[in-house]
Design an enzyme around this catalytic site. Structure first.
Site, PDB file in Angstrom:
ATOM      1  N   GLY A 208     157.350  54.324  24.450  1.00  0.00           N
ATOM      2  CA  GLY A 208     157.314  55.643  24.580  1.00  0.00           C
ATOM      3  C   GLY A 208     158.188  56.517  23.698  1.00  0.00           C
ATOM      4  O   GLY A 208     158.786  56.049  22.665  1.00  0.00           O
ATOM      5  N   ASN A 209     157.961  57.849  24.017  1.00  0.00           N
ATOM      6  CA  ASN A 209     158.940  58.576  23.058  1.00  0.00           C
ATOM      7  C   ASN A 209     159.473  59.943  24.100  1.00  0.00           C
ATOM      8  O   ASN A 209     159.083  59.803  25.383  1.00  0.00           O
ATOM      9  CB  ASN A 209     158.241  59.074  21.887  1.00  0.00           C
ATOM     10  CG  ASN A 209     157.191  59.946  22.035  1.00  0.00           C
ATOM     11  OD1 ASN A 209     157.102  60.916  22.762  1.00  0.00           O
ATOM     12  ND2 ASN A 209     155.911  59.634  21.770  1.00  0.00           N
ATOM     13  N   ARG A 210     160.340  60.516  23.781  1.00  0.00           N
ATOM     14  CA  ARG A 210     160.880  61.725  24.549  1.00  0.00           C
ATOM     15  C   ARG A 210     160.337  62.954  24.617  1.00  0.00           C
ATOM     16  O   ARG A 210     160.753  63.819  25.095  1.00  0.00           O
ATOM     17  CB  ARG A 210     162.352  61.879  23.963  1.00  0.00           C
ATOM     18  CG  ARG A 210     163.302  60.673  24.181  1.00  0.00           C
ATOM     19  CD  ARG A 210     164.890  61.026  23.535  1.00  0.00           C
ATOM     20  NE  ARG A 210     165.616  60.076  23.552  1.00  0.00           N
ATOM     21  CZ  ARG A 210     166.242  59.362  24.496  1.00  0.00           C
ATOM     22  NH1 ARG A 210     166.244  60.221  25.664  1.00  0.00           N
ATOM     23  NH2 ARG A 210     166.839  58.262  24.345  1.00  0.00           N
ATOM     24  N   SER A 211     159.058  62.820  24.056  1.00  0.00           N
ATOM     25  CA  SER A 211     158.434  64.251  24.251  1.00  0.00           C
ATOM     26  C   SER A 211     157.966  64.856  25.593  1.00  0.00           C
ATOM     27  O   SER A 211     157.442  63.944  26.298  1.00  0.00           O
ATOM     28  CB  SER A 211     157.160  64.275  23.388  1.00  0.00           C
ATOM     29  OG  SER A 211     156.355  65.190  23.331  1.00  0.00           O
TER      30      SER A 211
END
Ligand code: FMN
Length: 400
Positions: A208-211
């Site tokens: 995933g990512n931190r958005s």
């Protein structure tokens, strides 16, 4: 300074009681509110309530205080008219210019921004007559908030619920803050992606990512206040739905591509604010991957995800469709942004610097908006809604 003058129109829907809370929010935040109910709405909330809460006399028809010519004056002097709830009947009357009571007369004489918050059963909302009336009102510059999905009168659920009064209040606040200008996105359909995709590795793990999705949600809220019909494609944000927008939930990049392409088919604008994973695990393992004693884990093999922004920009649903991308960069921010704008073929690219604790999850942002015509618009550090409004200013100028 005079208080901003708001007319609160209330038509005959079961959600009329929620308008009491909206009235409270408006008066307590310094607005002078004149309530204009319809005759039907008094079956739900009585005139005494409106009069006591607003501090003004209340009438449903044009024949009271005729010396003050209320059927003309109330609309002429308003800074904002908000109709909440707006019944199917009221939308039809407003779309066709009928003037058989005080509220419909007020709607014809008002030259200020007008917000409708429809509420009705799903069948009434989806009926082509209602949809055409809504389209007419939007084309003429009214802000029509999409109803929420949820419990309706009785036991049924679906689309048609009046959004929470606090959310309607926020839309009113944003519309008033823009002043007496016509909502520049009225009649436009905008598609916004928000959040970060998750690419599953096995049933319990993902890349995933931190958005957080906050910038995309700020774009959605501001677009609603500027009159747009908004489709928000959200990935894994966990944020409450912004009022007035249709929300489509997705998880992965492949799902996000499908949802955005479908919505883009009839959109005037597509804004890709979501952080879409560039890669996904080549293989999805059906059972949880186990540790094995004495063995190193197998290397993770990745494959590329589709480039949705480039695809939307290259394959526009209509010639005038405006496509906006976001670039999250950690270094060489501007040089990478300019290169990305050229490569993706979009009209605008919002370039911002990101890091573990920078921009992601924050309420604020700072960016440069690069345009295909070579112009560059710096947006100083400030709330994400301020950046969103700059994006809509630039989009609006390109919609012509
Ligand atoms: C219990 C009840 C609830 C109603 N709720 C709604 C509603 O939520 N939305 C709507 O469009 N009409 C609703 N109606 C129908 C309207 O009251 C009816 O169309 C009326 O003519 C609307 O008048 P007005 O637009 O002048 O207020 C409801 C009627 C009843 C009896």
């Amino acid at each position: 300074m005079d208080k901003p003058k708001v007319v609160l129109g209330v038509s005959g829907g079961i959600a009329a009681y929620k308008a009491c809370e909206l009235l409270r929010r408006l008066t307590e935040s310094g607005h002078d509110v004149r309530v204009v109910p319809t005759e039907s709405s008094l079956h739900f909330v009585g005139a005494a309530t409106w009069s006591a809460l607003s501090g003004h006399p209340v009438s449903t028809e044009v024949w009271n205080d005729v010396h003050e010519v209320p059927h003309v004056r109330i609309g002429q002097h308003a800074d904002l008219v908000v109709v909440a709830p707006a019944t199917a009947d009221m939308l039809a009357k407003a779309a066709h210019g009928l003037a058989d009571d005080l509220l419909t007369n007020t709607l014809l004489t008002a030259r200020c921004p007008v917000v409708f918050a429809p509420a009705m059963h799903t069948e009434m909302w989806e009926h082509p007559a209602t949809q055409e009336n809504v389209a007419t009102l939007r084309r003429r510059g009214a802000v029509v908030i999409e109803p929420a999905v949820g419990r309706l009168t009785g036991v049924d659920t679906g689309k048609g619920r009046l959004p929470d009064p606090g959310e309607i209040y926020e839309v009113c606040r944003r519309v008033l803050a823009r002043g007496p200008v016509a909502p520049d996105l009225a009649g436009r359909h905008v598609v916004i992606s928000a959040g970060g995709t998750r690419e599953p590795l096995d049933p319990v793990r993902y890349l995933g990512n931190r958005s957080s999705g906050k910038q995309g949600y700020a774009l959605a809220r501001t677009a609603v206040a500027r009159g747009a019909r908004v489709t928000l494609v959200e990935a894994n944000t966990g944020l409450p739905d912004p009022s007035g927008a249709d929300v489509v939930r997705v998880g992965t990049a492949v799902q996000l591509r499908e949802a955005v392409l479908k919505a883009a088919e009839e959109a005037d604008v597509v804004v890709m604010a979501a952080a879409v994973a560039d890669f996904r695990p080549a293989e999805y393992v059906a059972g949880k991957i186990k540790k094995k004693d004495g063995q190193e884990p197998a290397p993770l093999v990745l494959v590329r995800n589709p480039d949705i922004l480039a695809e939307v920009a290259a394959d526009r649903a209509a010639p005038g469709q405006v496509v906006v991308g976001f670039a999250a960069e950690t270094d060489n921010v501007l040089a990478n942004g300019r290169e990305k704008l050229r490569r993706k073929g979009c009209d605008l690219l919002v370039v911002n610097e990101v890091g573990e604790r920078k921009t992601f999850g924050s309420e604020e942002n700072e960016a440069i908006v690069l345009a295909a015509d070579g112009s560059e618009t710096p947006v100083p550090h400030g709330p994400k809604e301020a950046l969103a409004d700059t994006v809509w200013d630039l989009v609006s100028a390109r919609l012509g």
